[in-house]
Design a protein around this motif. Sequence first.
Motif, short mmCIF file in Angstrom:
data_model
loop_
_atom_site.label_atom_id
_atom_site.label_comp_id
_atom_site.label_asym_id
_atom_site.label_seq_id
_atom_site.Cartn_x
_atom_site.Cartn_y
_atom_site.Cartn_z
N PHE A 187 81.24 48.57 -5.30
CA PHE A 187 81.53 47.80 -6.32
C PHE A 187 82.30 48.68 -7.41
O PHE A 187 83.10 48.06 -8.08
CB PHE A 187 80.64 47.06 -7.19
CG PHE A 187 80.23 45.77 -6.14
CD1 PHE A 187 80.66 45.00 -5.58
CD2 PHE A 187 78.62 46.16 -5.83
CE1 PHE A 187 80.30 43.89 -4.73
CE2 PHE A 187 78.03 45.31 -4.95
CZ PHE A 187 78.60 44.22 -4.27
N ASN A 188 82.20 49.97 -7.23
CA ASN A 188 82.83 50.87 -8.27
C ASN A 188 83.53 51.96 -7.68
O ASN A 188 84.04 53.02 -8.35
CB ASN A 188 81.73 51.17 -9.20
CG ASN A 188 80.97 52.53 -8.82
OD1 ASN A 188 80.98 52.85 -7.52
ND2 ASN A 188 80.33 53.19 -9.64
N GLU A 189 83.61 52.15 -6.38
CA GLU A 189 84.40 53.21 -5.71
C GLU A 189 85.90 53.33 -6.28
O GLU A 189 86.35 54.47 -6.50
CB GLU A 189 84.41 53.11 -4.28
CG GLU A 189 83.05 53.62 -3.48
CD GLU A 189 83.40 54.06 -2.23
OE1 GLU A 189 83.99 54.89 -1.54
OE2 GLU A 189 82.97 53.10 -1.22
N ASP A 190 86.66 52.35 -6.30
CA ASP A 190 87.92 52.29 -6.60
C ASP A 190 88.16 53.08 -8.44
O ASP A 190 89.15 53.67 -8.63
CB ASP A 190 88.67 51.19 -6.73
CG ASP A 190 89.58 50.87 -5.54
OD1 ASP A 190 90.16 51.66 -5.22
OD2 ASP A 190 89.50 49.63 -5.14
N TYR A 240 83.98 55.83 1.65
CA TYR A 240 85.23 55.98 2.41
C TYR A 240 86.09 55.97 1.32
O TYR A 240 87.11 56.67 1.61
CB TYR A 240 85.41 54.85 3.19
CG TYR A 240 86.87 54.66 3.62
CD1 TYR A 240 87.18 55.68 4.80
CD2 TYR A 240 87.56 53.73 3.53
CE1 TYR A 240 88.68 55.64 5.37
CE2 TYR A 240 88.93 53.75 3.63
CZ TYR A 240 89.47 54.62 4.57
OH TYR A 240 90.82 54.58 5.09
N ILE A 241 86.43 54.98 0.48
CA ILE A 241 87.17 55.15 -0.58
C ILE A 241 87.37 56.40 -1.35
O ILE A 241 88.68 56.96 -1.51
CB ILE A 241 87.15 53.92 -1.53
CG1 ILE A 241 87.30 52.63 -0.82
CG2 ILE A 241 87.95 53.94 -2.62
CD1 ILE A 241 87.10 51.42 -1.65
N VAL A 242 86.43 56.88 -1.89
CA VAL A 242 86.44 57.99 -2.55
C VAL A 242 86.78 59.27 -1.60
O VAL A 242 87.60 60.17 -1.94
CB VAL A 242 85.04 58.49 -3.11
CG1 VAL A 242 84.76 59.95 -3.58
CG2 VAL A 242 84.45 57.66 -4.21
N CYS A 243 86.27 59.18 -0.45
CA CYS A 243 86.43 60.51 0.68
C CYS A 243 87.96 60.56 1.02
O CYS A 243 88.57 61.59 0.88
CB CYS A 243 85.80 60.15 1.79
SG CYS A 243 86.10 61.22 3.16
#
Length: 282
Positions: free
Chosen positions: A66-69, A101-104
């Motif tokens: 919920f907070n990766e973005d 995945y999003i952070v990576c």
Amino acid sequence: MVQESYDGSATLYLIPTPIGNMDDITNRSIVLLRSVDLILCEDTRTSLSLLKNFNISKKLVSCHEFNEDKIKEFVVQELKSGKNIGLITDQGSPIISDPGYIVCRYVIENGYNVVGLPGATAFVPALISSGINSNHFLYYGFLNSKSSKQLQELEMLKNYPFTIIFYEAPHRIEMTLKNIQKVFGDRYISISREISKLYEEIIRGKISDCLSNMTTIKGEYVIVVEGCTNLNDFSSLSIISHIDMYLDDGLGEMEAIKKVARERKVAKSIIYKEYINSKKSG
């Protein structure tokens, strides 16, 4: 001091954590958890307990679906300042049916290193102990939680010729097994739960047998399903049913007719004639 990456620059390390037995963690994972400047984690409470077990004290930053973005820019700025960062999830290898995945991806897009460590992953022990061919396999992960959507996904997978691996939660395991049986037929499967934990259990056999032998429904499940073994056996299908199968998959009439002719090793004209006659009589 942190182990240097392949070029010595600031790095995001994807660090596997135990899925049950604490002894499953690697020495390298422990070294990096002690050495990085901060650790991104799925649940700070779970990760704090893990670190405490290995006498590690480290700054934890919450990183979940919920907070990766929102957090990805923070991560890049920390790397830009020269800090090395570890990323862990509650259990197992990051990103495999878990956040990260999003952070990576964002870190890679911004030119910084991402290094993944080998380590605990639930589907690997489940696969190799299943007794099902593991030369080729598809890791699918979680099916949709809604039964109707799940059935649609399974329809897309039913003719896949290689072993398929699913994850499932305890409150959905029975529904999922019944749906797999409904779409795939009563195939041979292996169901593993509580992998590497005290009450680890593996049930193997036909889906119907496994359903009747499940006495305890607890813990996360890994379902290993044998692939479609009769993909090229069309003897049980009529020519029209064979054509209809591909029409249902979205092929046009002529495409379906050509495919059926190839698979049955019959002249296209014969298949076409049979199809036209059936339409006239229907």
